[in-house]
Write a protein that holds these residues in place. Sequence first.
Motif: not given
Length: 144
Positions: A10-16, A101-111
């Motif tokens: 959750g923290k990684l997904y919400n980082y941006k 991590v960047k590909l999975r969690y920091f992507s600019d995509r909605m999903k």
Amino acid sequence: MQDMYSYVEGKLYNYKSMKVELNSYKIDLEYLNKEYEGCRGKSYSGITSKTNSIYSSVENGLIKREKRKEMLQLKIIEKERQIRKIENALALLDDEELQLVKLRYFSDRMKPLSWLDIGQEMLYSDKKCRIMNKDIVNKLAGII
């Protein structure tokens, strides 16, 4: 253990979004500080209204603004702390782990990207990427 895993993810997904939220708080605080520049005090020399209150609506407004300013400063401190903890934890990762991590969690995509897409990008199988991700999240769990 699953709770900690979900917490870290959750923290990684919400980082941006945390970074955006932090900037928003800073903009609000900057605006509040600029409003203060035009305010000046006035002396009442002990003159009070019938309620024996010496506070005016202007003073009440300034008190509210000051409380809002303090609240924003606390939110900024907390958001900065959370962001720094994530960035500090990410420093533990090697380049390959960081890429995942960047590909999975920091992507600019909605999903988030699927494991298959991540595997293709990293030239691994989707299963290997899932295993790597689990190891990465467990490595970060003690720090974030």
